[in-house]
Structures are given as C-alpha cells and as structure tokens.
Design a protein around this motif. Sequence first.
Motif, short mmCIF file in Angstrom:
data_model
loop_
_atom_site.label_atom_id
_atom_site.label_comp_id
_atom_site.label_asym_id
_atom_site.label_seq_id
_atom_site.Cartn_x
_atom_site.Cartn_y
_atom_site.Cartn_z
N LEU A 1 0.82 -1.21 0.00
CA LEU A 1 0.00 0.00 0.00
C LEU A 1 0.86 1.26 0.00
N THR A 2 1.96 1.25 0.73
CA THR A 2 2.84 2.41 0.76
C THR A 2 3.41 2.71 -0.62
N LYS A 3 3.71 1.66 -1.36
CA LYS A 3 4.28 1.82 -2.70
C LYS A 3 3.23 2.29 -3.71
N ASN A 4 2.01 1.77 -3.61
CA ASN A 4 0.99 2.03 -4.63
C ASN A 4 0.01 3.13 -4.26
N CYS A 5 -0.08 3.45 -2.98
CA CYS A 5 -0.96 4.53 -2.52
C CYS A 5 -0.16 5.38 -1.54
N PRO A 6 0.70 6.26 -2.01
CA PRO A 6 1.60 7.02 -1.13
C PRO A 6 0.84 7.69 0.02
N LEU A 7 1.34 7.50 1.20
CA LEU A 7 0.67 7.97 2.41
C LEU A 7 0.67 9.49 2.50
N SER A 8 -0.52 10.05 2.81
CA SER A 8 -0.60 11.50 3.03
C SER A 8 -1.00 11.82 4.46
N SER A 9 -1.79 10.97 5.11
CA SER A 9 -2.16 11.19 6.51
C SER A 9 -2.59 9.88 7.14
N ILE A 10 -2.47 9.83 8.48
CA ILE A 10 -2.85 8.65 9.23
C ILE A 10 -3.67 9.05 10.45
N GLU A 11 -4.47 8.11 10.92
CA GLU A 11 -5.22 8.28 12.16
C GLU A 11 -4.94 7.07 13.04
N HIS A 12 -4.49 7.33 14.26
CA HIS A 12 -4.15 6.26 15.20
C HIS A 12 -4.94 6.42 16.49
N THR A 13 -5.47 5.34 17.00
CA THR A 13 -5.95 5.27 18.38
C THR A 13 -5.43 3.98 18.98
N VAL A 14 -5.12 4.01 20.27
CA VAL A 14 -4.54 2.85 20.94
C VAL A 14 -5.38 2.52 22.17
N GLU A 15 -5.60 1.24 22.40
CA GLU A 15 -6.32 0.81 23.58
C GLU A 15 -5.84 -0.57 24.01
N ALA A 16 -6.05 -0.85 25.29
CA ALA A 16 -5.76 -2.18 25.82
C ALA A 16 -7.05 -2.99 25.80
N VAL A 17 -6.96 -4.22 25.29
CA VAL A 17 -8.14 -5.08 25.21
C VAL A 17 -7.77 -6.49 25.67
N MET A 18 -8.76 -7.21 26.13
CA MET A 18 -8.56 -8.63 26.44
C MET A 18 -8.82 -9.44 25.16
N PRO A 19 -8.00 -10.43 24.88
CA PRO A 19 -8.11 -11.15 23.61
C PRO A 19 -9.32 -12.07 23.54
N THR A 20 -9.94 -12.11 22.36
CA THR A 20 -10.97 -13.11 22.11
C THR A 20 -10.30 -14.48 21.97
N THR A 21 -11.09 -15.52 21.91
CA THR A 21 -10.53 -16.86 21.76
C THR A 21 -9.69 -16.97 20.49
N SER A 22 -10.18 -16.37 19.42
CA SER A 22 -9.45 -16.41 18.15
C SER A 22 -8.10 -15.69 18.25
N ILE A 23 -8.09 -14.51 18.89
CA ILE A 23 -6.84 -13.76 19.05
C ILE A 23 -5.89 -14.52 19.96
N GLN A 24 -6.40 -15.14 21.00
CA GLN A 24 -5.56 -15.96 21.88
C GLN A 24 -4.82 -17.03 21.08
N GLN A 25 -5.55 -17.69 20.21
CA GLN A 25 -4.94 -18.77 19.42
C GLN A 25 -3.92 -18.22 18.43
N ASN A 26 -4.24 -17.11 17.80
CA ASN A 26 -3.34 -16.56 16.77
C ASN A 26 -2.07 -15.96 17.36
N LEU A 27 -2.16 -15.38 18.57
CA LEU A 27 -0.99 -14.74 19.18
C LEU A 27 -0.41 -15.59 20.31
N ASN A 28 -0.93 -16.79 20.48
CA ASN A 28 -0.42 -17.71 21.51
C ASN A 28 -0.50 -17.08 22.90
#
Length: 234
Positions: A166-193
């Motif tokens: 995406l960086t190569k084909n759609c050059p970045l002009s702006s970003i939006e970030h938000t950060v939060e702490a969450v407890m993992p779902t069962t699927s996320i637990q499995q994927n991130l061990n």
Amino acid sequence: MNSSPRYIQIQDFILEKINTHVWLPGNKIPTELELTKQFNVSRMTVNKAIRDLVNQGLLERTPRLGTFVCQKKVESSLSDIRNIADEIRQRGKTYSNKILRQVTIPADDEIAIRLGVRIDTPIFFSEIIHYEDDTALQLEVRWVNPLFAPEYITQDFSLATPNEYLTKNCPLSSIEHTVEAVMPTTSIQQNLNLTALQPCLLLNRRTWSKQDLISVALLYHPADKYKLSLKAEI
C-alpha cells in the motif's frame, strides 16, 4: 580485586545473571536483604544498585511481591508507519508471516462507516499473523477500498506485506491512530499464543492517500512484548 564501587559490583552481578539467561524475563531476583548479606553492604547500597537498574528498564518492582527481571518489549513509533518486516529485520531477527484470510467481502455497517463506503460495497479483507523469529508479534486485520488499490487482493503477502504494497501504490498523506488495551478473544488468543488473562495492545489505524481513505486496520500485539511511542516537537 574488583575496585568498582560496591553498588556497581551488585549491578554487574545482576546483569551477568540476566545476560547469561540464568534469570529470565519475569523471574524474581533476590531480595534487598539477601543481597545485603551476600555482598556485606548496607541496605542503601543495594537499594541504589537496584533503583538504577529499574530506571534503566531492566528490572521492575512490584509492591509486596518483589523485584523482577523486565520483559523486553519491542517498540514502534506512532508518528509514522513502518513496515513490520523491516522493523524485525533491523533488530537482527527473522521475519515471517502466516496469511489467515485474503478475500473480498461486503462491507458491514461498522466498516462501511469507517472506510467511507456504502453498506454491502465489495471490499478487500486480509488477516495476517506477523512473526519475529518464531514468536507471533502482531495480528493484522485489514479492510481496503478496492477503488484505490484494485490489485491488493491478488498480492502474495508472503513476499511483501500489505503495508509495503500500500505504501508503494498509494503514497501515504495522513494517518489516524488510536490505541487501547483489550482482552483477547478466543481467536486472538490462538493466533498470538496468549492466555485469556494476557491483555493485547490494539492499534486502530486509518490511512489516506491524498484525499482518499485507503485502508482501515486493527493491529493486535501481545502487551507484554510490544509498546508504542510518540515523539513530538513542541
């Protein structure tokens, strides 16, 4: 005979145990009283040695429990978007990934709002686990507007990450970030061990190229292995 100050000798002793993996991240080190007796020094001397290592981020104190070897965390900047594969390789580690899904789906209510399209508009969806050596470091869940990245769905992301494409084909002009702490779902637990009690650090990201909203991504990280930072000039 070692002529270094006694608190430095205590620090060297602790660092040697950490660097030789006798004491691993999360291990409790001897108490101040035990170190006082072992080195035949005052409690103040031991306290200074430990306090300096705490300030350096090598040890952490937990009230009523003791002092522990810090878990080493990977750090990434919030002020820009870096390719996770490059970050990992720059640390001298081996990058790899596992592509879980790469499909075209209709936009539901939430994603339609976040991506700025009509409900049921066909959009691209990918879900990828990024590894540092053999450790799962990030689960990337991403939605992309096909209008601006029409070949996204056909890419081989084992060769180049979505970020890199995406960086190569759609050059970045702006970003939006938000950060939060969450407890993992069962699927996320499995994927991130993870266990059900291990929290995740979730980075919500939206990216624009010129005036076009290109992508929405949810980036999940094990909270004990990852941290995000921001440096701003004032």
